[in-house]
Motif scaffolding. Structure first.
Motif, PDB file in Angstrom:
ATOM      1  N   LEU A   1       2.126 -19.892  -8.178  1.00 37.26           N
ATOM      2  CA  LEU A   1       2.058 -18.436  -7.976  1.00 37.26           C
ATOM      3  C   LEU A   1       1.314 -17.771  -9.129  1.00 37.26           C
ATOM      4  N   ASP A   2       0.264 -17.020  -8.806  1.00 35.54           N
ATOM      5  CA  ASP A   2      -0.388 -16.193  -9.822  1.00 35.54           C
ATOM      6  C   ASP A   2      -1.112 -15.046  -9.134  1.00 35.54           C
ATOM      7  N   HIS A   3      -1.211 -13.939  -9.866  1.00 36.24           N
ATOM      8  CA  HIS A   3      -1.893 -12.768  -9.332  1.00 36.24           C
ATOM      9  C   HIS A   3      -2.801 -12.203 -10.402  1.00 36.24           C
ATOM     10  N   GLY A   4      -3.844 -11.514  -9.992  1.00 33.74           N
ATOM     11  CA  GLY A   4      -4.721 -10.845 -10.950  1.00 33.74           C
ATOM     12  C   GLY A   4      -5.569  -9.824 -10.224  1.00 33.74           C
TER      13      GLY A   4
ATOM     14  N   ILE B   1      -1.126  -5.597 -14.678  1.00 30.48           N
ATOM     15  CA  ILE B   1      -0.371  -6.589 -15.440  1.00 30.48           C
ATOM     16  C   ILE B   1       0.758  -7.138 -14.567  1.00 30.48           C
ATOM     17  N   SER B   2       1.459  -6.261 -13.876  1.00 33.92           N
ATOM     18  CA  SER B   2       2.452  -6.775 -12.917  1.00 33.92           C
ATOM     19  C   SER B   2       1.771  -6.988 -11.566  1.00 33.92           C
ATOM     20  N   ASN B   3       2.469  -7.704 -10.698  1.00 31.57           N
ATOM     21  CA  ASN B   3       1.909  -8.091  -9.393  1.00 31.57           C
ATOM     22  C   ASN B   3       1.722  -6.849  -8.508  1.00 31.57           C
ATOM     23  N   PRO B   4       0.483  -6.466  -8.205  1.00 37.57           N
ATOM     24  CA  PRO B   4       0.286  -5.265  -7.393  1.00 37.57           C
ATOM     25  C   PRO B   4       0.740  -5.441  -5.948  1.00 37.57           C
ATOM     26  N   TRP B   5       0.929  -6.710  -5.539  1.00 37.66           N
ATOM     27  CA  TRP B   5       1.252  -6.971  -4.130  1.00 37.66           C
ATOM     28  C   TRP B   5       2.740  -7.220  -3.897  1.00 37.66           C
TER      29      TRP B   5
ATOM     30  N   ILE C   1     -16.683   2.758 -10.381  1.00 34.15           N
ATOM     31  CA  ILE C   1     -16.433   1.312 -10.211  1.00 34.15           C
ATOM     32  C   ILE C   1     -17.766   0.547 -10.219  1.00 34.15           C
ATOM     33  N   ARG C   2     -17.839  -0.515 -11.044  1.00 33.86           N
ATOM     34  CA  ARG C   2     -19.019  -1.386 -11.058  1.00 33.86           C
ATOM     35  C   ARG C   2     -18.698  -2.764 -10.481  1.00 33.86           C
ATOM     36  N   ALA C   3     -17.471  -3.253 -10.728  1.00 34.30           N
ATOM     37  CA  ALA C   3     -17.109  -4.601 -10.260  1.00 34.30           C
ATOM     38  C   ALA C   3     -15.596  -4.712 -10.135  1.00 34.30           C
ATOM     39  N   ILE C   4     -15.165  -5.524  -9.164  1.00 35.96           N
ATOM     40  CA  ILE C   4     -13.724  -5.791  -8.999  1.00 35.96           C
ATOM     41  C   ILE C   4     -13.542  -7.299  -8.921  1.00 35.96           C
ATOM     42  N   SER C   5     -12.529  -7.814  -9.640  1.00 36.73           N
ATOM     43  CA  SER C   5     -12.162  -9.217  -9.445  1.00 36.73           C
ATOM     44  C   SER C   5     -10.663  -9.288  -9.167  1.00 36.73           C
ATOM     45  N   GLY C   6     -10.292 -10.176  -8.260  1.00 40.96           N
ATOM     46  CA  GLY C   6      -8.876 -10.292  -7.921  1.00 40.96           C
ATOM     47  C   GLY C   6      -8.556 -11.670  -7.394  1.00 40.96           C
ATOM     48  N   HIS C   7      -7.327 -12.104  -7.642  1.00 39.22           N
ATOM     49  CA  HIS C   7      -6.902 -13.366  -7.021  1.00 39.22           C
ATOM     50  C   HIS C   7      -5.414 -13.298  -6.688  1.00 39.22           C
ATOM     51  N   TYR C   8      -5.055 -14.003  -5.630  1.00 44.07           N
ATOM     52  CA  TYR C   8      -3.638 -14.151  -5.291  1.00 44.07           C
ATOM     53  C   TYR C   8      -3.424 -15.577  -4.812  1.00 44.07           C
ATOM     54  N   CYS C   9      -2.585 -16.293  -5.542  1.00 46.00           N
ATOM     55  CA  CYS C   9      -2.277 -17.684  -5.215  1.00 46.00           C
ATOM     56  C   CYS C   9      -0.764 -17.841  -5.152  1.00 46.00           C
ATOM     57  N   ALA C  10      -0.290 -18.611  -4.207  1.00 44.63           N
ATOM     58  CA  ALA C  10       1.149 -18.894  -4.117  1.00 44.63           C
ATOM     59  C   ALA C  10       1.320 -20.227  -3.412  1.00 44.63           C
ATOM     60  N   ASP C  11       2.384 -20.909  -3.752  1.00 41.97           N
ATOM     61  CA  ASP C  11       2.609 -22.246  -3.199  1.00 41.97           C
ATOM     62  C   ASP C  11       3.382 -22.135  -1.881  1.00 41.97           C
ATOM     63  N   ILE C  12       2.712 -21.601  -0.856  1.00 41.48           N
ATOM     64  CA  ILE C  12       3.416 -21.305   0.399  1.00 41.48           C
ATOM     65  C   ILE C  12       2.918 -22.121   1.596  1.00 41.48           C
ATOM     66  N   ALA C  13       1.919 -22.993   1.379  1.00 41.51           N
ATOM     67  CA  ALA C  13       1.336 -23.725   2.516  1.00 41.51           C
ATOM     68  C   ALA C  13       2.401 -24.529   3.258  1.00 41.51           C
ATOM     69  N   GLN C  14       3.374 -25.040   2.485  1.00 37.33           N
ATOM     70  CA  GLN C  14       4.430 -25.854   3.094  1.00 37.33           C
ATOM     71  C   GLN C  14       5.279 -25.044   4.092  1.00 37.33           C
TER      72      GLN C  14
ATOM     73  N   LEU D   1       0.828  -1.218   0.000  1.00 40.37           N
ATOM     74  CA  LEU D   1       0.000   0.000   0.000  1.00 40.37           C
ATOM     75  C   LEU D   1       0.861   1.268   0.000  1.00 40.37           C
ATOM     76  N   HIS D   2       2.138   1.139   0.380  1.00 42.74           N
ATOM     77  CA  HIS D   2       3.042   2.295   0.438  1.00 42.74           C
ATOM     78  C   HIS D   2       3.681   2.613  -0.916  1.00 42.74           C
ATOM     79  N   HIS D   3       3.577   1.670  -1.842  1.00 43.38           N
ATOM     80  CA  HIS D   3       4.362   1.768  -3.086  1.00 43.38           C
ATOM     81  C   HIS D   3       3.677   2.685  -4.105  1.00 43.38           C
ATOM     82  N   PRO D   4       4.457   3.391  -4.944  1.00 43.51           N
ATOM     83  CA  PRO D   4       3.861   4.257  -5.974  1.00 43.51           C
ATOM     84  C   PRO D   4       2.904   3.528  -6.924  1.00 43.51           C
ATOM     85  N   PHE D   5       3.078   2.210  -7.077  1.00 41.94           N
ATOM     86  CA  PHE D   5       2.161   1.472  -7.962  1.00 41.94           C
ATOM     87  C   PHE D   5       0.733   1.523  -7.403  1.00 41.94           C
TER      88      PHE D   5
END
Ligand SMILES: NC(=O)C1=CN([C@@H]2O[C@H](COP(=O)(O)OP(=O)(O)OC[C@H]3O[C@@H](n4cnc5c(N)ncnc54)[C@H](OP(=O)(O)O)[C@@H]3O)[C@@H](O)[C@H]2O)C=CC1
Ligand SMILES: O=C1CO[C@H](CO)[C@@H](O)[C@@H]1O
Length: 328
Positions: free
Chosen positions: A236-239, A252-256, A147-160, A127-131
């Motif tokens: 790993l995927d973001h959207g 297009i790039s990872n906002p997080w 704004i009418r709708a927002i969709s987002g996902h964040y997945c990463a293989d970190i459970a281990q 949240l601090h970043h210029p992006f």
């Protein structure tokens, strides 16, 4: 307060190392001490970052007069406990995301910071970043209309690697798309837009009962739709896409995990896409340390938007826990 802000780091895992590097790179702070329960990893961490004070006594470090700010890099279920201890000691606090694992502990942590009048910030670093600022600015300027709708996902293989007590993917990864949607929706409609939010969700749980994967659809009280998905046990995927009345804004790039060069696509409906590049001095942790340092030096008790203020952290936790409950 000494000339350089004196940091105490609690925990020595990967994320404490990332923060240590950011503190060193930012330059206006010094890592005074580190606390951990395992002396081997404690000494290795202290040696790597040149930290003189190393201890297994967390409370002694927190109470040390020389410490200005405590960074809590501990598992999420312990955040409230160490926030309370640091607040009682009168220290400024930066606590890793998510703020906690439930609303009771969230409120206990925030109440302790408020009662002892200490600075408190949840480490939603992106949240601090210029992006993030650019995304918020484009929406505020009406680049896609309302704004009418927002969709987002964040997945990463970190459970281990994730601590089983940290509450699963919602608090590890789901906090990212949730907090970005929260920022943009709050900016456009005000915080009351989340009152009486309707959420449906499904999920898949692991052997500990934590959600490893979950997807939600929500309708805000003004009819805006939200669709979020998170998973922590495969790739790993973001959207993140915002649909407005006149067009689309897509990360297009990872906002997080923003970096030096970041890309957005702005597309008026059925028109060519404009690529927007957002350059920056560094990663989100660097900007987080800068803003925290400025805020503490200015005597503030919380950050300013787009970073998370106390009420924002609380509302994000409320959305996450409502999503968790809806997933059954
Ligand atoms: N902002 C970001 O990009 C990221 C943030 N995080 C956040 O950081 C936090 C830590 O996550 P993660 O590193 O996976 O957590 P870990 O479970 O790996 O624990 C982190 C540290 O806390 C210590 N610790 C664990 N349990 C205790 C305890 N009971 N008492 C004292 N110390 C303890 C660990 O020590 P030991 O080695 O002895 O177990 C370790 O040093 C979480 O809130 C997570 O969400 C994590 C990754 C990235
Ligand atoms: O907190 C986090 C957990 O893992 C993610 C994927 O590597 C990171 O992007 C994120 O910062």
């Amino acid at each position: 307060m000494s000339e350089k802000l004196q940091w105490a780091i609690l925990g020595t895992s990967f994320i404490s190392g990332v923060m240590a590097e950011a503190i060193i790179a930012e330059g206006r702070g010094q890592i005074y001490g580190v606390a951990a329960r395992n002396t081997e990893t404690l000494n290795a961490f202290a040696d790597q970052y040149g930290i003189a004070v190393r201890t297994t006594d967390f409370e002694a470090l927190i109470h040390d007069d020389k410490v200005d700010v405590v960074y809590i890099g501990l598992p999420t279920h312990l955040h409230h406990q160490y926030t309370e201890l640091a607040a009682q000691a009168g220290k400024a606090i930066v606590c890793e995301k998510s703020l906690s694992v439930d609303m009771e502990k969230t409120d206990a942590a925030l109440a302790a910071a408020a009662h002892h009048k200490v600075f408190f910030a949840e480490g939603l670093m992106y949240l601090h970043h210029p992006f993030t600022a650019k995304i918020a600015e484009l929406i505020q300027q009406g680049a896609i209309g309302g704004i009418r709708a927002i969709s987002g996902h964040y997945c990463a293989d970190i459970a281990q690697f994730a601590n089983p007590q940290s509450g699963g993917t919602l608090f590890n990864l789901g906090c990212y798309p949730t907090s970005l949607a929260h920022l943009l929706l709050q900016q456009q409609f005000g915080s009351q837009v989340f009152d009486n939010i309707q959420i449906t969700a499904l999920g898949r749980r692991d052997a500990h009962g934590n959600l490893d994967e979950t997807a939600m659809t929500a309708r805000l009280n003004n009819g805006v739709m939200l669709q979020l998905h998170t998973a922590e046990d495969y790739g790993l995927d973001h959207g993140f896409t915002i649909l407005g009345t006149t067009g689309i804004l897509r990360c297009i790039s990872n906002p997080w995990l923003p970096g030096a060069d970041n890309i957005l696509h702005l597309t008026p409906y059925e028109q060519p896409t404009e690529e927007i590049r957002v350059t920056a001095d560094g990663d989100a942790f660097l900007y987080q340390v800068r803003n925290v340092t400025d805020a503490i030096r200015a005597g503030q008790l919380e950050l300013e938007r787009p970073a998370a203020r106390h009420q924002d952290s609380r509302q994000i936790m409320s959305l996450l826990t409502q999503w968790q409950a809806a997933a059954g």
